[in-house]
Design an enzyme around this catalytic site. Structure first.
Site, PDB file in Angstrom:
ATOM      1  N   GLY A   1       0.839  -1.205   0.000  1.00  0.00           N
ATOM      2  CA  GLY A   1       0.000   0.000   0.000  1.00  0.00           C
ATOM      3  C   GLY A   1       0.872   1.252   0.000  1.00  0.00           C
ATOM      4  N   HIS A   2       1.918   1.233   0.837  1.00  0.00           N
ATOM      5  CA  HIS A   2       2.855   2.370   0.842  1.00  0.00           C
ATOM      6  C   HIS A   2       3.559   2.460  -0.507  1.00  0.00           C
ATOM      7  CE1 HIS A   2       2.824   1.565   5.326  1.00  0.00           C
ATOM      8  NE2 HIS A   2       2.592   2.865   5.290  1.00  0.00           N
TER       9      HIS A   2
ATOM     10  N   ASP B   1      -7.256   5.854   4.621  1.00  0.00           N
ATOM     11  CA  ASP B   1      -7.487   6.735   5.769  1.00  0.00           C
ATOM     12  C   ASP B   1      -8.152   8.013   5.242  1.00  0.00           C
ATOM     13  OD1 ASP B   1      -6.191   5.112   7.826  1.00  0.00           O
ATOM     14  OD2 ASP B   1      -4.404   5.452   6.628  1.00  0.00           O
TER      15      ASP B   1
ATOM     16  N   ARG C   1      -1.399  -3.410   9.735  1.00  0.00           N
ATOM     17  CA  ARG C   1      -2.002  -4.271  10.754  1.00  0.00           C
ATOM     18  C   ARG C   1      -2.296  -5.674  10.248  1.00  0.00           C
ATOM     19  NH1 ARG C   1      -4.917  -0.706  14.813  1.00  0.00           N
ATOM     20  NH2 ARG C   1      -3.848   1.255  14.491  1.00  0.00           N
TER      21      ARG C   1
HETATM   22  O1  PAF Z   1      -1.156   7.403   8.055  1.00  0.00           O
HETATM   23  C1  PAF Z   1      -0.120   7.333   8.770  1.00  0.00           C
HETATM   24  O2  PAF Z   1       0.702   6.427   8.641  1.00  0.00           O
HETATM   25  C2  PAF Z   1       0.104   8.376   9.859  1.00  0.00           C
HETATM   26  O3  PAF Z   1      -1.110   8.792  10.399  1.00  0.00           O
HETATM   27  C3  PAF Z   1       0.915   9.598   9.373  1.00  0.00           C
HETATM   28  C4  PAF Z   1       0.183  10.344   8.269  1.00  0.00           C
HETATM   29  C5  PAF Z   1       2.268   9.117   8.858  1.00  0.00           C
HETATM   30  C6  PAF Z   1       1.148  10.558  10.529  1.00  0.00           C
HETATM   31  O4  PAF Z   1       1.863   9.967  11.553  1.00  0.00           O
END
Ligand code: PAF
Length: 282
Positions: free
Chosen positions: A36-37, A152, A189
């Site tokens: 995802g990242h 998110d 997670r």
């Molecule tokens: O989505 C996230 O991983 C965190 O909420 C973020 C945006 C890095 C802030 O700590």
């Protein structure tokens, strides 16, 4: 790959790239990087000349100390993943003191109710913690663009609001949710799910898809009943909330209005692992 841990070094490195006319993209993360990242990094790499990735587990956004303690951390594995994606990525991995000094506290913000519903209602103070760390990170990195996943979605709306409140010179780009082949949204997670919970977890997205199908013809209440009943029959998944909200204001919806966009949001416990997801309904 350059890995910076202190403020002046990362700020100077970015400033040098800016002097050469480079467009700077920024992807803030808390590590435990996954596909995802990777999709966020790839969006950023397509749009920008230089991409900075921060890895920082932000203490102020955890309202549960056990959640903070058990949050997966493996900087070495994260750096290897980043190196494989693109060795030109710049990494910023600060300590808590580098970001907060001795005052590990959130700034008070008024987000016009965006932060009090759904995730905000179940995790009080969470979004002020997110906004606080992002304000500090944006000030240090000074990117032109910052990339956030729509998984998110509420966080994305809060970040847009933060940028407006603080008048930060950064453009926020929302990126589509990255999913496993079986539909489960990618999340750090997921690696904590047991085999049985991982097998059943795609039920979350398939239920959202059914809610979307129902949205054209059925009332909001009927869709709520459908989702609540679907989860009541599951022995392994426990519904925390299902909400249909205005996509812009995140206000709870009781009746659809013309010319408004709506989204369905869900939070579910699979054992002790809390999973969230959402979907555009129209
Ligand atoms: O989505 C996230 O991983 C965190 O909420 C973020 C945006 C890095 C802030 O700590």
């Amino acid at each position: 790959m350059h890995v910076f841990t202190n403020r002046p070094e990362i700020s100077n490195a970015v400033a040098k790239h800016k002097e050469n006319g480079s467009k700077i993209g920024f992807v803030p993360t808390m590590g435990a990087l996954h596909r995802g990242h990777a999709s966020l990094f790839n969006f950023a790499l397509q749009k920008c000349d230089v991409v900075v990735v921060s890895i920082f587990v932000n203490p102020t956004q955890f309202n549960n100390s056990q959640d903070l303690e058990t949050y997966p951390r493996d900087l070495q594995a994260d750096l290897e993943l980043l190196e494989n994606i693109n060795p030109n990525l710049i990494v910023f991995a600060p300590s808590t003191t580098t970001i907060y000094g001795t005052n590990i506290e959130s700034i008070d913000y008024n987000f016009d109710g965006l932060d009090t519903v759904m995730e905000g209602a179940f995790r009080p103070g969470h979004f002020e913690g997110v906004a606080t760390v992002l304000k500090y990170l944006f000030e240090i990195v000074q990117p032109h663009f910052a990339f956030f996943g729509e998984k998110d979605y509420q966080q994305l709306q809060i970040v847009n609001k933060l940028v407006a409140i603080e008048k930060l010179p950064v453009e926020i780009i929302g990126c589509p949710i990255s999913r496993h082949d079986d539909g489960l949204a990618e999340s750090s997670r997921n690696m904590r799910l047991t085999h049985n919970h991982r097998e059943i977890a795609p039920f979350i997205y398939s239920t959202l898809l059914k809610a979307k199908e129902l949205f054209d013809d059925k009332g909001i209440e009927e869709i709520h009943h459908f989702v609540t009943n679907a989860f009541a029959e599951s022995a392994l998944l426990k519904l925390e909330y299902f909400e249909i909200a205005n996509a812009r204001t995140l206000e709870h919806t009781v009746a659809k209005r013309a010319n408004e966009s709506y989204r369905a949001f869900i939070a579910v416990f699979a054992g002790d692992v809390r999973l969230i997801d959402n979907i555009a309904l129209n």
